[in-house]
Structures are given as structure tokens and as C-alpha cells.
Scaffold this motif. Structure first.
Motif, PDB file in Angstrom:
ATOM      1  N   ILE A 125     -38.155  19.212 -20.199  1.00 15.55           N
ATOM      2  CA  ILE A 125     -37.309  20.375 -19.006  1.00 15.55           C
ATOM      3  C   ILE A 125     -36.364  19.284 -19.109  1.00 15.55           C
ATOM      4  CG2 ILE A 125     -36.461  19.844 -16.426  1.00 15.55           C
ATOM      5  CD1 ILE A 125     -40.171  20.294 -16.145  1.00 15.55           C
ATOM      6  N   ARG A 126     -35.324  18.136 -19.624  1.00 13.64           N
ATOM      7  CA  ARG A 126     -33.677  17.988 -19.347  1.00 13.64           C
ATOM      8  C   ARG A 126     -33.101  18.464 -20.089  1.00 13.64           C
ATOM      9  NH1 ARG A 126     -35.527  11.673 -16.527  1.00 13.64           N
ATOM     10  NH2 ARG A 126     -36.233  12.878 -14.565  1.00 13.64           N
ATOM     11  N   ARG A 127     -34.005  18.489 -21.260  1.00 12.07           N
ATOM     12  CA  ARG A 127     -33.500  18.549 -22.751  1.00 12.07           C
ATOM     13  C   ARG A 127     -33.303  20.231 -22.723  1.00 12.07           C
ATOM     14  NH1 ARG A 127     -37.896  15.482 -25.762  1.00 12.07           N
ATOM     15  NH2 ARG A 127     -36.775  13.791 -26.051  1.00 12.07           N
ATOM     16  N   GLU A 128     -33.996  20.773 -21.609  1.00 12.23           N
ATOM     17  CA  GLU A 128     -34.069  22.129 -22.389  1.00 12.23           C
ATOM     18  C   GLU A 128     -32.766  22.624 -20.847  1.00 12.23           C
ATOM     19  OE1 GLU A 128     -36.303  26.137 -20.876  1.00 12.23           O
ATOM     20  OE2 GLU A 128     -37.073  24.361 -20.392  1.00 12.23           O
ATOM     21  N   ARG A 129     -32.654  21.867 -19.520  1.00 10.59           N
ATOM     22  CA  ARG A 129     -31.477  22.016 -19.551  1.00 10.59           C
ATOM     23  C   ARG A 129     -30.490  21.849 -19.736  1.00 10.59           C
ATOM     24  NH1 ARG A 129     -33.145  23.191 -13.796  1.00 10.59           N
ATOM     25  NH2 ARG A 129     -35.108  22.966 -12.927  1.00 10.59           N
ATOM     26  N   GLN A 130     -30.276  20.977 -20.709  1.00 12.08           N
ATOM     27  CA  GLN A 130     -29.214  20.318 -21.221  1.00 12.08           C
ATOM     28  C   GLN A 130     -28.374  22.114 -22.169  1.00 12.08           C
ATOM     29  OE1 GLN A 130     -29.485  17.027 -23.391  1.00 12.08           O
ATOM     30  NE2 GLN A 130     -28.678  15.494 -21.147  1.00 12.08           N
ATOM     31  N   ARG A 131     -29.546  22.314 -22.703  1.00 10.69           N
ATOM     32  CA  ARG A 131     -29.257  23.111 -23.395  1.00 10.69           C
ATOM     33  C   ARG A 131     -28.613  24.492 -22.915  1.00 10.69           C
ATOM     34  NH1 ARG A 131     -32.751  22.904 -28.656  1.00 10.69           N
ATOM     35  NH2 ARG A 131     -33.265  20.744 -29.560  1.00 10.69           N
ATOM     36  N   LEU A 132     -29.319  25.151 -21.959  1.00 17.08           N
ATOM     37  CA  LEU A 132     -28.717  26.071 -21.504  1.00 17.08           C
ATOM     38  C   LEU A 132     -28.183  25.814 -19.956  1.00 17.08           C
ATOM     39  CD1 LEU A 132     -33.069  27.504 -19.992  1.00 17.08           C
ATOM     40  CD2 LEU A 132     -31.603  28.360 -22.045  1.00 17.08           C
ATOM     41  N   ALA A 133     -27.308  24.503 -20.279  1.00 21.11           N
ATOM     42  CA  ALA A 133     -26.770  25.029 -18.827  1.00 21.11           C
ATOM     43  C   ALA A 133     -25.472  25.787 -19.136  1.00 21.11           C
ATOM     44  CB  ALA A 133     -26.010  23.540 -19.092  1.00 21.11           C
ATOM     45  N   ALA A 134     -24.691  25.700 -20.525  1.00 24.82           N
ATOM     46  CA  ALA A 134     -23.594  27.047 -20.234  1.00 24.82           C
ATOM     47  C   ALA A 134     -24.734  28.998 -20.198  1.00 24.82           C
ATOM     48  CB  ALA A 134     -22.857  27.062 -21.890  1.00 24.82           C
ATOM     49  N   ILE A 135     -25.205  29.005 -20.340  1.00 24.85           N
ATOM     50  CA  ILE A 135     -25.980  29.902 -19.862  1.00 24.85           C
ATOM     51  C   ILE A 135     -26.620  30.480 -18.406  1.00 24.85           C
ATOM     52  CG2 ILE A 135     -27.794  32.293 -20.200  1.00 24.85           C
ATOM     53  CD1 ILE A 135     -25.651  31.501 -22.903  1.00 24.85           C
ATOM     54  N   ARG A 136     -26.518  29.338 -17.668  1.00 24.69           N
ATOM     55  CA  ARG A 136     -26.744  29.246 -16.492  1.00 24.69           C
ATOM     56  C   ARG A 136     -26.102  29.556 -15.394  1.00 24.69           C
ATOM     57  NH1 ARG A 136     -27.357  26.706 -11.025  1.00 24.69           N
ATOM     58  NH2 ARG A 136     -28.969  27.005 -10.608  1.00 24.69           N
ATOM     59  N   GLU A 137     -24.882  28.819 -16.641  1.00 24.30           N
ATOM     60  CA  GLU A 137     -23.325  29.013 -15.819  1.00 24.30           C
ATOM     61  C   GLU A 137     -22.443  30.144 -15.955  1.00 24.30           C
ATOM     62  OE1 GLU A 137     -18.500  26.454 -16.033  1.00 24.30           O
ATOM     63  OE2 GLU A 137     -20.378  25.792 -16.932  1.00 24.30           O
ATOM     64  N   ASN A 138     -22.822  31.176 -16.423  1.00 23.70           N
ATOM     65  CA  ASN A 138     -22.170  32.034 -16.722  1.00 23.70           C
ATOM     66  C   ASN A 138     -22.864  33.643 -16.195  1.00 23.70           C
ATOM     67  OD1 ASN A 138     -19.111  31.784 -17.659  1.00 23.70           O
ATOM     68  ND2 ASN A 138     -20.974  30.333 -18.400  1.00 23.70           N
ATOM     69  N   ALA A 139     -24.237  33.069 -15.748  1.00 23.70           N
ATOM     70  CA  ALA A 139     -25.297  33.893 -15.543  1.00 23.70           C
ATOM     71  C   ALA A 139     -24.592  34.892 -14.182  1.00 23.70           C
ATOM     72  CB  ALA A 139     -26.596  33.395 -15.092  1.00 23.70           C
ATOM     73  N   ASP A 140     -25.313  36.391 -14.587  1.00 23.25           N
ATOM     74  CA  ASP A 140     -24.642  36.937 -13.106  1.00 23.25           C
ATOM     75  C   ASP A 140     -25.681  37.011 -11.694  1.00 23.25           C
ATOM     76  OD1 ASP A 140     -22.250  38.721 -14.947  1.00 23.25           O
ATOM     77  OD2 ASP A 140     -24.088  38.733 -16.249  1.00 23.25           O
ATOM     78  N   LEU A 141     -27.148  37.029 -12.513  1.00 20.31           N
ATOM     79  CA  LEU A 141     -27.712  36.395 -11.453  1.00 20.31           C
ATOM     80  C   LEU A 141     -28.807  35.138 -11.895  1.00 20.31           C
ATOM     81  CD1 LEU A 141     -29.400  37.617  -8.716  1.00 20.31           C
ATOM     82  CD2 LEU A 141     -30.807  39.218  -9.836  1.00 20.31           C
ATOM     83  N   ILE A 142     -29.294  34.384 -10.992  1.00 23.94           N
ATOM     84  CA  ILE A 142     -29.929  33.063 -11.415  1.00 23.94           C
ATOM     85  C   ILE A 142     -31.089  33.615  -9.836  1.00 23.94           C
ATOM     86  CG2 ILE A 142     -29.907  30.679 -10.610  1.00 23.94           C
ATOM     87  CD1 ILE A 142     -27.120  30.532 -11.056  1.00 23.94           C
TER      88      ILE A 142
END
Length: 292
Positions: A125-142
């Protein structure tokens, strides 16, 4: 041939944490008639965009699930999304949940996290959060799904993405004859054999419940209108509950002996009352009307 001047519709990119409900969200979008593509490599987003622009009317709403299953290919997603935003109305939806909830979900299904390797689920989960950080930051809706079960998440997606005025639940009111057996797909069954049978009236025997004379005869019988009014009222909380649980379709079966007279009349009378329930579309089907 596609209209060269057709305006392509919206495109959704659905991403997020493994275990946060991407499959449930994608299925809900598919039920809303979005064209859903699962696990598409980022390099294929541009060709897909080209295709949807050529077939704008055929593919007006496209949702693409992109996640870390693409492994090394996933690193190219941020740049691909940047290029797509210059050409198309695009929204990025990111599904998330707390680490505790994600661990519990993986343990419940007894599956490893796709990135845990030789480590623990939490390591993955922690590795995945690192990989997805940029996508989450620029998401239109979380969307935080920590407190959602699968039905609640599906309902939330319907709330967010269904068109205004679109039906959230379709109910088929089916007339049938008991002598031919119960409909196997019926969710609810009502029996109209408490009413006198028009079959025993020589003037009505050859007619069906579609005929006005049969309708008038059936509705004149004691208890007929009282029943159908009460049954429509009783179905209101049921149909509202189906919508909350994201049950998209149901069958309410109305039976009589042969499925030709009473059930046909009463199915239509019930169907005329059910559209009063918000979010419900109604269809009528006569299973046995054409039988001898």
C-alpha cells in the motif's frame, strides 16, 4: 460514416488505490451506459481518444480504468493525461481509502497487494501511494471509500454521474398465468385470483385485459382498485430501497389463472402508478397473453 463535426463527449480516467473500489465504480459507470475500458496502458490513451473522436455518437461517454497493474508503463500516465486535457473534456477520478481499511479488505479476500512483493500488504500500500501521489494530487475528484460498502459506492457513483432525470431503477411489471408456472426472474409476486375471472363471462372470454370492456369489468370488482392502490403504495419504499442499494432492475409479477385477463389489467394499472416514485422507469410485459 461518422459526422466530422460531431462533438465528442466526456472522458473519465478512473484511478486510485488497489482495494478502494475501482471495479465497483467501473461497473456502476457501465450500468449508466458509459463505455468502460479496464487496465489500459497509458500509451494507449491517445489511440483510444482518436477512436472516440471518430465515433463520437457511438462512444459519447468513455471511462478508462488506469492503475498500477500497468507496472512500469504507469509512470507515463501523468504526461499522457496532460496531453489529453489539451484535446478533450477530461476528468480524473481518484478512489482512495485509509491504510487500515485497505489492509482489512485485502485480508478479507485473501489476496496479496499487487506491489507487496516479499513484504506485507501494508508495504504494498505504501509503495502504491508513492506511485500514485502525482495522480492523486492532480485529480479532479477524490472519493474516499473508507466508509462505503460496495452498494453504497455504486450508489454514490450513480449520484455523481447519472444524467439529470435519468432513471436509477427500471421495474418490469409482468403479467403471467399461474398455470404456466411462476416467472423465475420475479422479485415480487402478487396473485389476482381473488377477483372474479372474466373467462366465465361469455361476452368477455375471447377478449383480453388489453380490451377496455375487460378492464372495466375487472376494476369494478370489489377490492380491485383498493388492492392496486395499496400495492403501489407498499412498493414505494421497496423501489426507493432498491435505488439506495443500487439494484438497477426488478420484476414485479402480477398473476392470474391464465395470464390473459385479470393480471393483464392489474399489471397496467400498477404500472400507471409506479412512475410517481422518483427515479423509477416502468415497463410492462405480458408473458402469457398470446398463449391458448
Amino acid at each position: 460514416m461518422a459526422d466530422e463535426h460531431a462533438t465528442p463527449g466526456e472522458m473519465l480516467i478512473l484511478s486510485g488505490m488497489s482495494g478502494a473500489g475501482r471495479s465497483t465504480a467501473a461497473n456502476a459507470l457501465e450500468d449508466l451506459e458509459w463505455y468502460v475500458v479496464d487496465n489500459l496502458p497509458p500509451q494507449m490513451l491517445k489511440p483510444l481518444l482518436d477512436l472516440t473522436e471518430l465515433a463520437a455518437h457511438a462512444l459519447p461517454k468513455v471511462a478508462v480504468v488506469v492503475d498500477v497493474r500497468g507496472r512500469n508503463l504507469f509512470a507515463e500516465l501523468p504526461q499522457a493525461l496532460h496531453e489529453l486535457r489539451d484535446r478533450r473534456q477530461l476528468r480524473v477520478i481518484f478512489l482512495d481509502a485509509s491504510d487500515e481499511v485497505l489492509v482489512r479488505r485485502f485480508e478479507a479476500v485473501r489476496r496479496p497487494h499487487p506491489l507487496q512483493g516479499d513484504g506485507t500488504i501494508l508495504d504494498g500500500i505504501r509503495r502504491e501511494r508513492q506511485r500514485l501521489a502525482a495522480i492523486r494530487e492532480n485529480a479532479d475528484l477524490i472519493i474516499d471509500t473508507s466508509r462505503f460498502n460496495v452498494h453504497q459506492l455504486a450508489t454514490h457513483m450513480v449520484d455523481l454521474f447519472s444524467e439529470e432525470g435519468a432513471a436509477r431503477h427500471v421495474v418490469t411489471v409482468m403479467s403471467f398465468g399461474f398455470k404456466y408456472g411462476l416467472p423465475p426472474d420475479a422479485d415480487l409476486v402478487a396473485d389476482m385470483r381473488f377477483l372474479p375471472n372474466p373467462y366465465w363471462n361469455e361476452e368477455l372470454r375471447s377478449l383480453t385485459g388489453v380490451d377496455e370492456r375487460v378492464r372495466d369489468y375487472v376494476l369494478e370488482q370489489e377490492g380491485a382498485v383498493a388492492f392496486i392502490d395499496a400495492y403501489a403504495t407498499a412498493l414505494r419504499p421497496v423501489l426507493e430501497g432498491y435505488q439506495r442499494e443500487n439494484k438497477r432492475h426488478s420484476v414485479v409479477a402480477i398473476g392470474c389463472t391464465g395470464g390473459k385477463h385479470r393480471s393483464v389489467v392489474m399489471a397496467r394499472e400498477l404500472a400507471a402508478r409506479l412512475p410517481e416514485v422518483a427515479g423509477v422507469a416502468v415497463r410492462v410485459k405480458d408473458r402469457d397473453l398470446g398463449r391458448e
